[in-house]
Motif scaffolding. Structure first.
Motif, PDB file in Angstrom:
ATOM      1  N   LEU A  12       0.818  -1.210   0.000  1.00 14.52           N
ATOM      2  CA  LEU A  12       0.000   0.000   0.000  1.00 14.52           C
ATOM      3  C   LEU A  12       0.851   1.259   0.000  1.00 14.52           C
ATOM      4  N   ARG A  13       2.022   1.160   0.603  1.00 17.34           N
ATOM      5  CA  ARG A  13       2.894   2.330   0.660  1.00 17.34           C
ATOM      6  C   ARG A  13       4.006   2.267  -0.384  1.00 17.34           C
ATOM      7  N   ARG A  14       3.784   1.441  -1.375  1.00 17.88           N
ATOM      8  CA  ARG A  14       4.728   1.432  -2.492  1.00 17.88           C
ATOM      9  C   ARG A  14       4.641   2.795  -3.148  1.00 17.88           C
ATOM     10  N   PRO A  15       5.681   3.584  -3.085  1.00 14.30           N
ATOM     11  CA  PRO A  15       5.556   4.982  -3.503  1.00 14.30           C
ATOM     12  C   PRO A  15       5.559   5.145  -5.018  1.00 14.30           C
ATOM     13  N   GLY A  16       4.871   6.187  -5.453  1.00 14.08           N
ATOM     14  CA  GLY A  16       4.956   6.578  -6.845  1.00 14.08           C
ATOM     15  C   GLY A  16       3.704   6.350  -7.655  1.00 14.08           C
ATOM     16  N   VAL A  17       3.174   7.435  -8.214  1.00 11.87           N
ATOM     17  CA  VAL A  17       2.051   7.393  -9.144  1.00 11.87           C
ATOM     18  C   VAL A  17       2.435   8.235 -10.353  1.00 11.87           C
ATOM     19  N   ASP A  18       2.268   7.678 -11.539  1.00  7.98           N
ATOM     20  CA  ASP A  18       2.578   8.422 -12.756  1.00  7.98           C
ATOM     21  C   ASP A  18       1.541   9.527 -12.973  1.00  7.98           C
ATOM     22  N   VAL A  19       1.985  10.662 -13.455  1.00 10.93           N
ATOM     23  CA  VAL A  19       1.092  11.778 -13.771  1.00 10.93           C
ATOM     24  C   VAL A  19       1.351  12.212 -15.207  1.00 10.93           C
ATOM     25  N   GLN A  20       0.347  12.063 -16.046  1.00  6.65           N
ATOM     26  CA  GLN A  20       0.501  12.438 -17.442  1.00  6.65           C
ATOM     27  C   GLN A  20       0.411  13.956 -17.593  1.00  6.65           C
ATOM     28  N   PRO A  21       1.257  14.549 -18.418  1.00  5.29           N
ATOM     29  CA  PRO A  21       1.205  16.002 -18.598  1.00  5.29           C
ATOM     30  C   PRO A  21       0.010  16.421 -19.438  1.00  5.29           C
ATOM     31  N   ARG A  22      -0.420  17.667 -19.267  1.00  5.82           N
ATOM     32  CA  ARG A  22      -1.438  18.230 -20.145  1.00  5.82           C
ATOM     33  C   ARG A  22      -0.842  18.415 -21.543  1.00  5.82           C
ATOM     34  N   ARG A  23      -1.622  18.003 -22.540  1.00  3.24           N
ATOM     35  CA  ARG A  23      -1.128  18.126 -23.914  1.00  3.24           C
ATOM     36  C   ARG A  23      -2.016  19.023 -24.775  1.00  3.24           C
ATOM     37  N   MET A  24      -3.207  19.361 -24.263  1.00  5.92           N
ATOM     38  CA  MET A  24      -4.130  20.216 -25.015  1.00  5.92           C
ATOM     39  C   MET A  24      -4.582  21.372 -24.120  1.00  5.92           C
ATOM     40  N   TRP A  25      -4.672  22.564 -24.703  1.00  3.66           N
ATOM     41  CA  TRP A  25      -5.245  23.687 -23.967  1.00  3.66           C
ATOM     42  C   TRP A  25      -6.755  23.500 -23.857  1.00  3.66           C
ATOM     43  N   VAL A  37      -4.266  31.046 -26.469  1.00  2.00           N
ATOM     44  CA  VAL A  37      -3.785  29.691 -26.732  1.00  2.00           C
ATOM     45  C   VAL A  37      -4.983  28.795 -27.031  1.00  2.00           C
ATOM     46  N   SER A  38      -4.750  27.786 -27.861  1.00  2.00           N
ATOM     47  CA  SER A  38      -5.799  26.825 -28.179  1.00  2.00           C
ATOM     48  C   SER A  38      -5.164  25.608 -28.812  1.00  2.00           C
ATOM     49  N   GLY A  39      -5.931  24.517 -28.848  1.00  2.00           N
ATOM     50  CA  GLY A  39      -5.451  23.309 -29.492  1.00  2.00           C
ATOM     51  C   GLY A  39      -4.337  22.630 -28.718  1.00  2.00           C
ATOM     52  N   ARG A  40      -3.432  21.990 -29.437  1.00  2.00           N
ATOM     53  CA  ARG A  40      -2.351  21.232 -28.817  1.00  2.00           C
ATOM     54  C   ARG A  40      -1.281  22.157 -28.256  1.00  2.00           C
ATOM     55  N   ILE A  41      -0.830  21.832 -27.053  1.00  2.00           N
ATOM     56  CA  ILE A  41       0.278  22.578 -26.463  1.00  2.00           C
ATOM     57  C   ILE A  41       1.552  22.212 -27.234  1.00  2.00           C
ATOM     58  N   PRO A  42       2.298  23.170 -27.725  1.00  3.59           N
ATOM     59  CA  PRO A  42       3.519  22.840 -28.474  1.00  3.59           C
ATOM     60  C   PRO A  42       4.444  21.932 -27.669  1.00  3.59           C
ATOM     61  N   ALA A  43       5.036  20.968 -28.331  1.00  2.00           N
ATOM     62  CA  ALA A  43       5.927  20.042 -27.638  1.00  2.00           C
ATOM     63  C   ALA A  43       7.060  20.774 -26.942  1.00  2.00           C
ATOM     64  N   THR A  44       7.470  21.917 -27.489  1.00  2.00           N
ATOM     65  CA  THR A  44       8.563  22.683 -26.883  1.00  2.00           C
ATOM     66  C   THR A  44       8.137  23.398 -25.609  1.00  2.00           C
ATOM     67  N   ASP A  45       6.822  23.420 -25.310  1.00  2.20           N
ATOM     68  CA  ASP A  45       6.322  24.054 -24.087  1.00  2.20           C
ATOM     69  C   ASP A  45       5.812  23.041 -23.064  1.00  2.20           C
ATOM     70  N   GLN A  46       5.773  21.776 -23.434  1.00  2.00           N
ATOM     71  CA  GLN A  46       5.165  20.764 -22.567  1.00  2.00           C
ATOM     72  C   GLN A  46       6.110  20.276 -21.484  1.00  2.00           C
ATOM     73  N   ALA A  47       5.503  19.798 -20.382  1.00  2.00           N
ATOM     74  CA  ALA A  47       6.240  19.051 -19.375  1.00  2.00           C
ATOM     75  C   ALA A  47       6.367  17.602 -19.811  1.00  2.00           C
ATOM     76  N   GLU A  48       7.273  16.887 -19.176  1.00  2.00           N
ATOM     77  CA  GLU A  48       7.372  15.446 -19.368  1.00  2.00           C
ATOM     78  C   GLU A  48       6.395  14.750 -18.409  1.00  2.00           C
ATOM     79  N   GLU A  49       6.326  13.434 -18.509  1.00  2.00           N
ATOM     80  CA  GLU A  49       5.535  12.678 -17.542  1.00  2.00           C
ATOM     81  C   GLU A  49       6.097  12.916 -16.144  1.00  2.00           C
ATOM     82  N   GLY A  50       5.201  13.116 -15.168  1.00  2.00           N
ATOM     83  CA  GLY A  50       5.634  13.414 -13.813  1.00  2.00           C
ATOM     84  C   GLY A  50       5.370  12.281 -12.841  1.00  2.00           C
TER      85      GLY A  50
END
Length: 739
Positions: free
Chosen positions: A542-555, A565-578
């Protein structure tokens, strides 16, 4: 009124149909026949409130056969769950009744189904309540179906009432449907879980008036198709003769379930409760269901049990439909010991030999609890019903309580926006202008639609301009009823009296009496011991740490005009998976995290055990390139927590701590949907010049640290700012996500 010979012949036909449905030994209960006769002969509207397994579906299938044989149109059944539809179709086919369904999972087959209905080849058409609010179906298909129907059935009718434990706004549209039915079309509503208040509310909606005839109903606690020893055609005929000509006939029976053996096992921690389940599961009879309060808990417990070698599967509303169907089949075929399920498996799943129901966490209503445990013991002499309550249950109840009907200012804003638009607005177009999340906004719109304030059309929603009053008193009474139900659930856990009698009294069952079978009646209580080894294993899982968080890819939609801003967030502005440590709704780290983030909790340094767990999260992170520096997000509510987490990570990882993104302006209220939240944070963060210069010189990814990730837009905006300052990549890291 028909004469006795005609009545006897009709009952003989009904008995023959029942035997085709349930076997050669099946006999109609007295009240089953009363309901069938009211529908077929009197063309009445009836509400049947009877325990799970009593045979409510037999009433409408037998009535369907009799009506069809006499030239009536097909039966239209409004049924809430696909699992229930599948079981009902299979049952109908056994009785020679041709059944079809239209729902969101078979849209490709709709035209063919409607053609079969038109050709008279369908005896029963099952419709999901959501179809009632689809404009094409509501305006073009439903009127034809209703006008030509021989019988209309509302299954799980407690969903009509907002006093009920599983209120669904789509069901409220049934009141309009029933009011528009041509004269002479009988209507049947059925449920197993309705107290007096819900029964009265449903009966009023069913008939348009207060129920004119409410009769006590028989019940001997035996199997659903057993005969009633005292039932006679004469007594049934006399009862039928006394039916009032107006209002709904209400047949309400006792809720005794002689196969159920109820018990409560109280353990102090989630680790011990899950370990207890792991050690006791194989001792429970047959196969069963383990209910959890959240999706996260279902997956955590299923994973732990699989690690121990148990054949189980997780099941929730988020599970892929094909996977859900396969899981149901595997349990029906006894290939699984248990499904670890949320309330998505509550209504409709039919496995007569289900041997046990375990709840890890208490539902917030005794009525909801009784509905869920009613799945067990329908075709076996003994079924075990076990509740493992937790201290975190009330926190989870409080979370779901926050999804109640919105406040009047929010509703008025919605109506004003729709009124000013001059055209239909889709839910996604409306969402940026109303401070509600998508699911809660849709729920509110459905209620307003039923109330006549808005109307769903092609393209979205439009205001009708009709006067509408915010029924504050009713919403407050419903909220108070929810609180009362929660207190009653706590009383059930603590009671020293009969557990079944307690639940039946919550359902206003006048025949409630000590069962003689539960742990309190027998004095035989299940042991609450669990091995140290089992507890340690559960804690590790239960305390196995860590949950993946997908980044936002669309405004989000609706922000182009003001934010550009609208549509897809440019890849150059996106975060990676967290990554985050855990979910606020889980029963592992969630218990600790809920305390840390409670509204009145003090701002402290990150606790040592949480920090150690975060180190494990980082160690297990399979990033393409190791982070080269740490940056934190300025926090107004927990600056000490965020700063201590960021600086300790930089020290242990031997990474430079570059500083924090600065917060601008005054604190803004927390927003609930994507567009509103994005607007709040868009200009609330900035990269100070010194930090920007340091980021531009950093050769690798930036580890971006915050306390929690809710909607994800703070991290999205912060990552965009850092990417524009020269960061080659941004890796979000926080302690918690909501679910």
């Amino acid at each position: 009124m028909t004469d006795a010979s005609t009545t006897d012949a009709l009952r003989d036909d009904a008995e023959r149909c029942l035997r085709g449905l349930a076997g050669e030994n099946a006999r109609l209960r007295d009240d089953q026949w009363t309901a069938i006769r009211a529908l077929v002969v009197e063309r009445r509207r009836a509400l049947v409130v009877q325990r799970t397994g009593w045979g409510k579906s037999a009433v409408y299938f037998v009535a369907t056969r009799l009506l069809r044989d006499r030239g009536a149109g097909p039966t239209v059944i409004v049924s809430p769950l696909l699992a229930l539809m599948r079981n009902q179709i299979e049952a109908a086919e056994r009785a020679g009744i041709r059944a079809r369904t239209v729902n969101s999972a078979n849209t490709d087959a709709w035209d063919a189904v409607f053609a079969e209905v038109e050709a008279g080849e369908v005896d029963v058409l099952l419709v999901s309540p959501e179809r009632l609010n689809n404009p094409d179906f509501r305006d073009q298909v439903l009127p034809k179906l209703a006008a030509g129907a021989g019988l209309v059935v509302v299954d799980e009718a407690h969903c009509i009432s907002d006093w009920g434990h599983d209120f669904r706004p789509d069901y409220r549209r049934l009141r309009t449907l029933l009011a528009d039915l041509p004269p002479g079309i009988p209507v049947l509503a059925t449920t197993a879980t309705a107290n007096a208040r819900v029964t009265e509310d449903v009966a009023e909606q069913l008939a348009g008036v207060r129920p004119a005839d409410t009769r006590p109903a028989e019940g001997d606690g035996r199997a659903a198709v057993s005969a009633d020893a005292a039932a006679t055609p004469a007594s049934t005929e006399a009862a039928a003769a006394t039916l009032a000509s107006e209002g709904a006939l209400v047949l309400r029976g006792p809720l005794q379930r002689e196969s159920l053996h109820l018990s409560v096992v109280e353990l102090p921690s989630a680790d011990q409760r899950v370990a207890w389940l792991g050690e006791q599961l194989e001792t429970l009879p047959g196969s069963g269901i383990v209910y959890t309060l959240t999706v996260a808990a279902a997956h955590e417990i299923a994973g732990y049990l699989r690690d121990r070698g148990h054949a189980v599967a997780a099941y929730s509303g988020q599970t892929d439909p094909d996977e859900r169907l396969q899981a149901e089949r595997d349990l029906l075929d006894n290939k699984l010991k248990a499904l670890i399920a949320t309330s998505a498996l509550g209504m409709g799943f039919d496995k007569p030999d289900l041997g046990f129901i375990v709840h890890v966490g208490a539902p917030q209503s005794p009525v909801a609890y009784y509905q869920q445990i009613g799945r067990a013991g329908r075709g076996v002499d003994r079924a075990e019903v076990i509740l493992l309550p937790g201290r975190e249950d009330r926190d989870i109840w409080a979370y779901f309580a926050g999804l109640a009907f919105p406040s009047e200012p929010v509703v008025r804003t919605t109506l004003d926006v729709l009124g000013a638009a001059g055209r239909p607005l889709s839910t996604s177009a409306l969402e940026p202008m109303v401070d509600l999340g998508r699911s809660r906004l849709e729920m509110m719109l459905k209620v307003l639609d039923v109330d006549g304030a808005v109307h769903r059309v092609k393209g979205g929603w439009e205001a009708t301009g009709r006067p509408w009053a915010y029924d504050r008193a009713r919403y407050e009474r419903v909220a108070a009823e929810r609180e009362r139900e929660q207190r009653a659930m706590l009383d059930y856990i603590a009671t020293t009296g009969c557990r079944e009698e307690f639940l039946r009294r919550q359902l206003d069952d006048p025949a409630a009496a000590p069962c003689g079978r539960c742990d309190n009646c027998t004095g035989v209580h299940r042991p609450a011991e669990v091995s140290a080894e089992g507890t340690a294993g559960a804690r590790d899982r239960l305390r196995r740490p860590g949950v993946d968080v997908q980044p936002r890819r669309m405004w989000p939609t609706g922000v182009k005009d003001d934010l550009g801003v609208s549509g897809r967030i440019p890849a150059t502005d996106q975060a990676e998976e967290g990554r985050v440590l855990g979910r606020l709704t889980d029963i592992g780290w969630g218990n600790r995290l809920r305390v840390l983030f409670a509204d009145r909790a003090p701002d402290t340094d990150v606790p040592d055990d949480m920090f150690e767990a975060m180190v494990k999260v980082l160690a297990a992170w399979n990033w393409e390139t190791r982070p080269a520096a740490v940056v934190s997000v300025a926090s107004r509510s927990r600056p000490r927590l965020v700063t201590s987490l960021a600086t300790r990570i930089s020290q242990i990882g031997r990474l430079p701590y570059l500083g924090e993104l600065a917060a601008l302006g005054e604190p803004a209220p927390r927003r609930h949907n994507s567009a509103q939240r994005l607007r709040t944070v868009w200009d609330a963060l900035t990269v100070p010049a010194e930090l920007a210069a340091a980021v531009s010189r950093t050769p690798g990814p930036i580890l971006l640290v915050d306390d929690r990730i809710d909607t994800g837009w703070t991290m999205t905006v912060a990552a965009r700012l850092l990417r524009q300052a020269g960061a080659p990549a941004v890796l979000p890291l926080a302690l918690a996500v909501p679910s």
